[in-house]
Design a protein around this motif. Structure first.
Motif, PDB file in Angstrom:
ATOM      1  N   LEU A   5       0.836  -1.208   0.000  1.00 25.40           N
ATOM      2  CA  LEU A   5       0.000   0.000   0.000  1.00 25.40           C
ATOM      3  C   LEU A   5       0.869   1.256   0.000  1.00 25.40           C
ATOM      4  O   LEU A   5       0.611   2.214  -0.746  1.00 25.40           O
ATOM      5  N   GLU A   6       1.925   1.228   0.773  1.00 23.12           N
ATOM      6  CA  GLU A   6       2.840   2.376   0.819  1.00 23.12           C
ATOM      7  C   GLU A   6       3.562   2.551  -0.522  1.00 23.12           C
ATOM      8  O   GLU A   6       3.849   3.679  -0.925  1.00 23.12           O
ATOM      9  N   HIS A   7       3.842   1.441  -1.211  1.00 24.67           N
ATOM     10  CA  HIS A   7       4.434   1.558  -2.554  1.00 24.67           C
ATOM     11  C   HIS A   7       3.505   2.362  -3.463  1.00 24.67           C
ATOM     12  O   HIS A   7       3.961   3.196  -4.243  1.00 24.67           O
ATOM     13  N   ARG A   8       2.212   2.098  -3.366  1.00 22.97           N
ATOM     14  CA  ARG A   8       1.264   2.832  -4.228  1.00 22.97           C
ATOM     15  C   ARG A   8       1.293   4.321  -3.900  1.00 22.97           C
ATOM     16  O   ARG A   8       1.250   5.165  -4.798  1.00 22.97           O
ATOM     17  N   GLN A   9       1.376   4.640  -2.595  1.00 26.73           N
ATOM     18  CA  GLN A   9       1.448   6.059  -2.200  1.00 26.73           C
ATOM     19  C   GLN A   9       2.736   6.699  -2.724  1.00 26.73           C
ATOM     20  O   GLN A   9       2.727   7.840  -3.193  1.00 26.73           O
ATOM     21  N   MET A  10       3.827   5.955  -2.661  1.00 26.38           N
ATOM     22  CA  MET A  10       5.106   6.502  -3.143  1.00 26.38           C
ATOM     23  C   MET A  10       5.089   6.645  -4.661  1.00 26.38           C
ATOM     24  O   MET A  10       5.622   7.616  -5.204  1.00 26.38           O
ATOM     25  N   ARG A  11       4.451   5.706  -5.367  1.00 22.57           N
ATOM     26  CA  ARG A  11       4.359   5.818  -6.831  1.00 22.57           C
ATOM     27  C   ARG A  11       3.545   7.062  -7.216  1.00 22.57           C
ATOM     28  O   ARG A  11       3.895   7.763  -8.166  1.00 22.57           O
ATOM     29  N   ASP A  12       2.490   7.330  -6.476  1.00 21.89           N
ATOM     30  CA  ASP A  12       1.696   8.553  -6.729  1.00 21.89           C
ATOM     31  C   ASP A  12       2.561   9.795  -6.523  1.00 21.89           C
ATOM     32  O   ASP A  12       2.521  10.731  -7.329  1.00 21.89           O
ATOM     33  N   ALA A  13       3.315   9.811  -5.432  1.00 24.81           N
ATOM     34  CA  ALA A  13       4.169  10.969  -5.133  1.00 24.81           C
ATOM     35  C   ALA A  13       5.234  11.129  -6.215  1.00 24.81           C
ATOM     36  O   ALA A  13       5.526  12.247  -6.651  1.00 24.81           O
ATOM     37  N   LEU A  14       5.805  10.022  -6.683  1.00 29.31           N
ATOM     38  CA  LEU A  14       6.836  10.093  -7.728  1.00 29.31           C
ATOM     39  C   LEU A  14       6.236  10.607  -9.039  1.00 29.31           C
ATOM     40  O   LEU A  14       6.891  11.339  -9.779  1.00 29.31           O
ATOM     41  N   ALA A  15       4.988  10.234  -9.312  1.00 23.91           N
ATOM     42  CA  ALA A  15       4.330  10.719 -10.528  1.00 23.91           C
ATOM     43  C   ALA A  15       4.176  12.240 -10.459  1.00 23.91           C
ATOM     44  O   ALA A  15       4.405  12.940 -11.450  1.00 23.91           O
ATOM     45  N   HIS A  16       3.814  12.749  -9.283  1.00 25.37           N
ATOM     46  CA  HIS A  16       3.717  14.208  -9.119  1.00 25.37           C
ATOM     47  C   HIS A  16       5.072  14.877  -9.299  1.00 25.37           C
ATOM     48  O   HIS A  16       5.168  15.964  -9.858  1.00 25.37           O
ATOM     49  N   LEU A  17       6.087  14.203  -8.809  1.00 25.59           N
ATOM     50  CA  LEU A  17       7.451  14.718  -8.942  1.00 25.59           C
ATOM     51  C   LEU A  17       7.804  14.893 -10.422  1.00 25.59           C
ATOM     52  O   LEU A  17       8.458  15.865 -10.806  1.00 25.59           O
ATOM     53  N   VAL A  49       4.846  11.622   2.469  1.00 17.96           N
ATOM     54  CA  VAL A  49       5.076  10.293   1.880  1.00 17.96           C
ATOM     55  C   VAL A  49       6.568  10.055   1.624  1.00 17.96           C
ATOM     56  O   VAL A  49       7.088   8.986   1.930  1.00 17.96           O
ATOM     57  N   LEU A  50       7.254  11.058   1.084  1.00 17.66           N
ATOM     58  CA  LEU A  50       8.637  10.823   0.633  1.00 17.66           C
ATOM     59  C   LEU A  50       9.697  11.094   1.705  1.00 17.66           C
ATOM     60  O   LEU A  50      10.852  10.706   1.529  1.00 17.66           O
ATOM     61  N   VAL A  51       9.318  11.751   2.805  1.00 19.40           N
ATOM     62  CA  VAL A  51      10.304  11.950   3.875  1.00 19.40           C
ATOM     63  C   VAL A  51       9.984  10.983   5.025  1.00 19.40           C
ATOM     64  O   VAL A  51      10.554   9.903   5.093  1.00 19.40           O
ATOM     65  N   ALA A  52       9.037  11.338   5.891  1.00 20.20           N
ATOM     66  CA  ALA A  52       8.741  10.453   7.029  1.00 20.20           C
ATOM     67  C   ALA A  52       8.259   9.081   6.550  1.00 20.20           C
ATOM     68  O   ALA A  52       8.675   8.042   7.072  1.00 20.20           O
ATOM     69  N   GLY A  53       7.381   9.076   5.534  1.00 21.87           N
ATOM     70  CA  GLY A  53       6.828   7.812   5.039  1.00 21.87           C
ATOM     71  C   GLY A  53       7.904   6.892   4.486  1.00 21.87           C
ATOM     72  O   GLY A  53       7.941   5.698   4.804  1.00 21.87           O
ATOM     73  N   LEU A  54       8.784   7.452   3.677  1.00 19.54           N
ATOM     74  CA  LEU A  54       9.860   6.644   3.078  1.00 19.54           C
ATOM     75  C   LEU A  54      10.818   6.126   4.147  1.00 19.54           C
ATOM     76  O   LEU A  54      11.261   4.976   4.094  1.00 19.54           O
ATOM     77  N   ASP A  55      11.133   6.967   5.138  1.00 14.73           N
ATOM     78  CA  ASP A  55      12.025   6.520   6.215  1.00 14.73           C
ATOM     79  C   ASP A  55      11.409   5.357   6.992  1.00 14.73           C
ATOM     80  O   ASP A  55      12.083   4.368   7.281  1.00 14.73           O
ATOM     81  N   GLU A  56      10.122   5.488   7.318  1.00 14.71           N
ATOM     82  CA  GLU A  56       9.464   4.410   8.071  1.00 14.71           C
ATOM     83  C   GLU A  56       9.374   3.144   7.238  1.00 14.71           C
ATOM     84  O   GLU A  56       9.546   2.034   7.737  1.00 14.71           O
ATOM     85  N   HIS A  57       9.095   3.332   5.946  1.00 14.95           N
ATOM     86  CA  HIS A  57       8.949   2.188   5.048  1.00 14.95           C
ATOM     87  C   HIS A  57      10.255   1.394   4.943  1.00 14.95           C
ATOM     88  O   HIS A  57      10.273   0.173   5.115  1.00 14.95           O
TER      89      HIS A  57
END
Ligand SMILES: [Fe+2]
Ligand SMILES: [Fe+2]
Length: 135
Positions: A14-26, A48-56
């Motif tokens: 699920l977190e991968h999907r959130q990160m893919r969305d964030a990367l698409a915006h990037l 998603v890309l700072v705290a979320g990525l670190d936790e992931h």
């Protein structure tokens, strides 16, 4: 234990999907943007890309890989090393005072993180689920 790990893998996907969305915006960041515009665009992606990525990556490094042990073998070391590179590009993207460095970091982060998640989803997660008896 196995059930907890299967739930963790579901959560990681699920977190991968959130990160893919964030990367698409990037990827939609306008070329020629100034530092203020880049920083403003990144503000929404930070959770998603700072705290979320670190936790992931910590959940994979500290919980998933040790639990799977020999079942994933040397692949875990490759993923672990990539986490270090991914976080370094992410830090440059969010922290550099140079717009050019930030944009380059954004491109590198997208390529590396997307490829990394593709391989986790294609190899690591299916092997882990099979080993845990989930599928
Ligand atoms: Fe990972
Ligand atoms: Fe992951």
């Amino acid at each position: 234990m196995a059930t907890d790990l299967l739930s963790l893998i579901d959560q990681l996907e699920l977190e991968h999907r959130q990160m893919r969305d964030a990367l698409a915006h990037l990827g939609e960041m306008p070329a020629g943007a100034d530092l203020a515009a880049v920083a403003a665009a990144l503000r929404d992606l930070a959770p998603v890309l700072v705290a979320g990525l670190d936790e992931h990556s910590a959940a994979e490094d500290d919980v998933l890989f040790p639990a799977l042990g020999a079942a994933v073998g040397s692949a875990a070391e490759v993923f672990r090393a990539e986490h270090v590179d991914i976080r370094a590009w992410r830090d440059q993207l969010f922290g550099s005072s140079s717009v050019d460095d930030r944009l380059r970091a954004g491109t590198e982060l997208r390529e590396l993180l997307e490829d990394h998640m593709d391989r986790e989803e294609a190899m690591l997660f299916p092997s882990a689920r099979e080993w845990l008896g989930g599928e």
